[in-house]
Design an enzyme around this catalytic site. Structure first.
Site, PDB file in Angstrom:
ATOM      1  CG  ASP A 130      -2.117  -0.979   1.169  1.00  0.00           C
ATOM      2  OD1 ASP A 130      -2.399  -1.447   0.131  1.00  0.00           O
ATOM      3  OD2 ASP A 130      -2.591  -1.275   2.243  1.00  0.00           O
ATOM      4  CG  MET A 131       2.087   5.559  -1.780  1.00  0.00           C
ATOM      5  SD  MET A 131       3.618   5.131  -1.584  1.00  0.00           S
ATOM      6  CE  MET A 131       4.025   4.653  -3.177  1.00  0.00           C
ATOM      7  NE  ARG A 180      -4.674  -1.712  -4.170  1.00  0.00           N
ATOM      8  CZ  ARG A 180      -4.249  -1.853  -2.872  1.00  0.00           C
ATOM      9  NH1 ARG A 180      -3.831  -0.894  -2.323  1.00  0.00           N
ATOM     10  NH2 ARG A 180      -4.103  -3.164  -2.511  1.00  0.00           N
ATOM     11  CE  LYS A 183     -11.255   9.524  -7.987  1.00  0.00           C
ATOM     12  NZ  LYS A 183     -12.427  10.435  -7.757  1.00  0.00           N
ATOM     13  N   GLY A 184      -5.764   8.650  -3.790  1.00  0.00           N
ATOM     14  CA  GLY A 184      -4.806   9.156  -2.542  1.00  0.00           C
ATOM     15  C   GLY A 184      -5.783   9.446  -1.484  1.00  0.00           C
ATOM     16  CB  ALA A 185      -6.771   7.747   1.535  1.00  0.00           C
ATOM     17  CB  THR A 222     -11.657   4.571  -8.547  1.00  0.00           C
ATOM     18  OG1 THR A 222     -12.572   5.731  -8.306  1.00  0.00           O
ATOM     19  CG2 THR A 222     -11.856   4.128 -10.114  1.00  0.00           C
ATOM     20  CG  HIS A 223     -15.368   3.096  -4.181  1.00  0.00           C
ATOM     21  ND1 HIS A 223     -14.283   3.597  -3.583  1.00  0.00           N
ATOM     22  CD2 HIS A 223     -15.160   1.788  -3.855  1.00  0.00           C
ATOM     23  CE1 HIS A 223     -13.591   2.768  -2.977  1.00  0.00           C
ATOM     24  NE2 HIS A 223     -14.392   1.736  -3.008  1.00  0.00           N
ATOM     25  NE  ARG A 284      -6.056   5.717   5.370  1.00  0.00           N
ATOM     26  CZ  ARG A 284      -5.336   5.024   6.245  1.00  0.00           C
ATOM     27  NH1 ARG A 284      -4.771   5.903   7.262  1.00  0.00           N
ATOM     28  NH2 ARG A 284      -4.960   3.767   6.229  1.00  0.00           N
ATOM     29  NE  ARG A 285     -11.660   4.379   2.974  1.00  0.00           N
ATOM     30  CZ  ARG A 285     -10.100   4.225   3.017  1.00  0.00           C
ATOM     31  NH1 ARG A 285      -9.633   3.188   3.814  1.00  0.00           N
ATOM     32  NH2 ARG A 285      -9.238   4.910   2.400  1.00  0.00           N
TER      33      ARG A 285
HETATM   34  C1  LIG Z   1      -8.766  -1.289  -3.423  1.00  0.00           C
HETATM   35  C2  LIG Z   1      -8.411   0.015  -2.816  1.00  0.00           C
HETATM   36  C3  LIG Z   1      -7.026   0.162  -2.284  1.00  0.00           C
HETATM   37  C4  LIG Z   1      -6.746   1.489  -1.846  1.00  0.00           C
HETATM   38  N1  LIG Z   1      -5.545   1.414  -1.310  1.00  0.00           N
HETATM   39  C5  LIG Z   1      -4.867   2.859  -1.074  1.00  0.00           C
HETATM   40  C6  LIG Z   1      -3.631   3.036  -0.798  1.00  0.00           C
HETATM   41  O1  LIG Z   1      -2.603   2.160  -0.779  1.00  0.00           O
HETATM   42  N2  LIG Z   1      -3.262   4.356  -0.443  1.00  0.00           N
HETATM   43  C7  LIG Z   1      -4.114   5.404  -0.686  1.00  0.00           C
HETATM   44  O2  LIG Z   1      -3.631   6.508  -0.417  1.00  0.00           O
HETATM   45  N3  LIG Z   1      -5.232   5.403  -0.711  1.00  0.00           N
HETATM   46  C8  LIG Z   1      -5.621   4.075  -1.042  1.00  0.00           C
HETATM   47  N4  LIG Z   1      -7.142   3.821  -1.355  1.00  0.00           N
HETATM   48  C9  LIG Z   1      -8.000   5.041  -1.259  1.00  0.00           C
HETATM   49  C10 LIG Z   1      -8.198   5.701  -2.307  1.00  0.00           C
HETATM   50  O3  LIG Z   1      -7.112   6.772  -2.474  1.00  0.00           O
HETATM   51  C11 LIG Z   1      -9.269   6.802  -2.060  1.00  0.00           C
HETATM   52  O4  LIG Z   1      -9.275   7.413  -0.933  1.00  0.00           O
HETATM   53  C12 LIG Z   1     -10.816   6.092  -2.156  1.00  0.00           C
HETATM   54  O5  LIG Z   1     -10.881   5.102  -3.054  1.00  0.00           O
HETATM   55  C13 LIG Z   1     -11.912   7.232  -2.505  1.00  0.00           C
HETATM   56  O6  LIG Z   1     -11.663   7.580  -3.880  1.00  0.00           O
HETATM   57  P1  LIG Z   1     -12.468   7.052  -5.083  1.00  0.00           P
HETATM   58  O7  LIG Z   1     -11.266   6.774  -6.224  1.00  0.00           O
HETATM   59  O8  LIG Z   1     -13.411   6.019  -4.655  1.00  0.00           O
HETATM   60  O9  LIG Z   1     -13.216   8.369  -5.455  1.00  0.00           O
HETATM   61  P2  LIG Z   1     -13.993   9.655  -5.219  1.00  0.00           P
HETATM   62  O10 LIG Z   1     -14.339  10.777  -5.890  1.00  0.00           O
HETATM   63  O11 LIG Z   1     -13.516  10.028  -3.509  1.00  0.00           O
HETATM   64  O12 LIG Z   1     -15.308   8.808  -4.762  1.00  0.00           O
HETATM   65  C14 LIG Z   1     -16.414   8.424  -5.763  1.00  0.00           C
HETATM   66  C15 LIG Z   1     -17.651   7.935  -5.371  1.00  0.00           C
HETATM   67  O13 LIG Z   1     -17.284   6.730  -4.586  1.00  0.00           O
HETATM   68  C16 LIG Z   1     -18.007   6.579  -3.373  1.00  0.00           C
HETATM   69  N5  LIG Z   1     -17.179   6.739  -2.298  1.00  0.00           N
HETATM   70  C17 LIG Z   1     -15.936   6.775  -2.237  1.00  0.00           C
HETATM   71  N6  LIG Z   1     -15.480   6.630  -1.021  1.00  0.00           N
HETATM   72  C18 LIG Z   1     -16.232   6.370  -0.179  1.00  0.00           C
HETATM   73  C19 LIG Z   1     -16.405   5.881   1.024  1.00  0.00           C
HETATM   74  N7  LIG Z   1     -15.450   6.049   2.018  1.00  0.00           N
HETATM   75  N8  LIG Z   1     -17.845   5.667   1.513  1.00  0.00           N
HETATM   76  C20 LIG Z   1     -18.708   5.726   0.790  1.00  0.00           C
HETATM   77  N9  LIG Z   1     -18.559   5.761  -0.727  1.00  0.00           N
HETATM   78  C21 LIG Z   1     -17.427   6.080  -1.048  1.00  0.00           C
HETATM   79  C22 LIG Z   1     -19.014   7.820  -3.326  1.00  0.00           C
HETATM   80  O14 LIG Z   1     -20.226   7.289  -4.013  1.00  0.00           O
HETATM   81  C23 LIG Z   1     -18.261   8.620  -4.282  1.00  0.00           C
HETATM   82  O15 LIG Z   1     -18.992   9.660  -4.820  1.00  0.00           O
HETATM   83  C24 LIG Z   1      -7.661   2.440  -1.830  1.00  0.00           C
HETATM   84  C25 LIG Z   1      -8.656   2.567  -2.327  1.00  0.00           C
HETATM   85  C26 LIG Z   1      -9.196   1.264  -2.859  1.00  0.00           C
HETATM   86  C27 LIG Z   1     -10.393   1.003  -3.668  1.00  0.00           C
END
Ligand SMILES: Cc1cc2nc3c(=O)[nH]c(=O)nc-3n(C[C@H](O)[C@H](O)[C@H](O)COP(=O)(O)OP(=O)(O)OC[C@H]3O[C@@H](n4cnc5c(N)ncnc54)[C@H](O)[C@@H]3O)c2cc1C
Length: 307
Positions: A130-131, A180, A183-185, A222-223, A284-285
């Site tokens: 993970d990053m 993988r 976007k970044g958390a 991504t979602h 973070r979530r």
């Molecule tokens: C499999 C996986 C591994 C990851 N690993 C890392 C990592 O190693 N390092 C890192 O920095 N980040 C990691 N992340 C988190 C990532 O950086 C984002 O913060 C996270 O995925 C939310 O961004 P998004 O791409 O879903 O887009 P967003 O624009 O944030 O969200 C798009 C849509 O997705 C849904 N959504 C997004 N987040 C949530 C939530 N928490 N609860 C409910 N609905 C939500 C909503 O409907 C939203 O409108 C990971 C994410 C995934 C899916």
């Protein structure tokens, strides 16, 4: 504003101790976390596999300050690989370098990560690193690239919010390291990361294309409906078969989307966290979607009233 507040709270250890003891916040966490133990994660992954998704197991923990804790985390990951093999699960493992002692000693971290990746290779499995925050990016990229020369069964995560990522994608693509893309958390300053969501999304799309064109089995994590659609369009437009990449999503988030992609014939991997150290992960979530807080509190209270 709320995003920054949740990310700030994610580092507060005193609050962590208080919050993890509260029943309500624990119920909240278990919407995103499989449970406290490996048995819970195995149960969830068995169900996930039965429905057609693969999984990546994350034993929660980060920023450990004692060598003993890093060694315990390593043993936990080794145990997870044994269970995956014994139960024939379709799952790999995700680890964080600060959980393996990166803050204590880079040598210790490298030693422990090598043990995990070595055992995974013997079991024909894969380790995703993970990053974390940008203070760790360079060390993570360097460590994974070096390890990958001996162990091609390890890969990393790159974050589209960082300015540097376009260059990192080119570098890791050249080395055929699996990426993988997320976007970044974390909470990053504007001198290292794009402050605006629109810019982060635009970079995600460009880097997704870079990875699909030249990468080694990339994971698009991504979602975001729009970016998922853009990925499908790009793959179709460039005759990239759906078994050359996978989508990844987090356990408990956008189940509808996870099901739809599976029905459409795409590979989808679910990231399944487990363990008691869920506090920073939960924060973070909540930072990503503060509305989660009200939504979950309401549904927990509803369930309690009905009980
Ligand atoms: C499999 C996986 C591994 C990851 N690993 C890392 C990592 O190693 N390092 C890192 O920095 N980040 C990691 N992340 C988190 C990532 O950086 C984002 O913060 C996270 O995925 C939310 O961004 P998004 O791409 O879903 O887009 P967003 O624009 O944030 O969200 C798009 C849509 O997705 C849904 N959504 C997004 N987040 C949530 C939530 N928490 N609860 C409910 N609905 C939500 C909503 O409907 C939203 O409108 C990971 C994410 C995934 C899916």
């Amino acid at each position: 504003m709320l995003r920054a507040s949740f990310l700030y709270l994610s580092h507060r250890r005193g609050l962590q101790r208080f919050v993890t003891r509260q029943k309500l916040t624990a119920s909240l966490a278990y919407r995103f976390v499989a449970g406290d133990h490996l048995d819970d994660a195995v149960r969830v992954v068995t169900d996930i596999n039965r429905r057609g998704w693969s999984a990546s197991l994350d034993h929660l923990g980060e920023n450990v300050t004692e060598e003993r804790a890093a060694r315990v985390a390593t043993d936990d990951y080794l145990a997870a690989f044994e269970r995956i093999a014994a139960e024939r699960l379709n799952a790999n493992v995700s680890v964080k370098l600060t959980q393996l002692g990166l803050d204590i000693s880079p040598d210790l971290c490298q030693e422990l990560l090598t043990r995990i990746v070595h055992r995974a290779q013997q079991l024909d499995n894969f380790v995703r690193i993970d990053m974390e925050g940008s203070a760790y990016t360079q060390r993570t990229v360097d460590l994974v690239l070096a390890l990958h020369e001996r162990y091609p069964n390890c890969g990393l995560v790159l974050q589209s919010y960082l300015y540097r990522t376009v260059d990192d994608v080119a570098r890791v693509n050249a080395a055929k390291v699996r990426v993988r893309l997320v976007k970044g958390a974390y909470d990053e300053p504007p001198d290292v990361a794009f402050p605006k969501k629109a810019e982060v999304d635009a970079r995600f799309e460009a880097e997704m294309q870079q990875l699909l064109s030249d990468g080694a089995y990339p994971a698009i994590a991504t979602h975001d409906d729009r970016l998922i659609e853009a990925t499908k369009q790009f793959a179709q437009g460039h005759a990239i078969p759906s078994d050359r990449f996978e989508f990844q999503m987090l356990y408990g988030i956008r189940r509808d989307l996870q099901e739809r992609l599976l029905r459409e014939g795409y590979r989808v991997r679910i990231y399944v966290p487990y363990g008691t150290e869920w506090y920073p992960y939960l924060m973070r979530r909540l930072a990503e979607r503060p509305a989660n807080l009200w939504f979950i509190v309401r549904s927990v209270l509803r369930e309690r009233r009905a009980a």
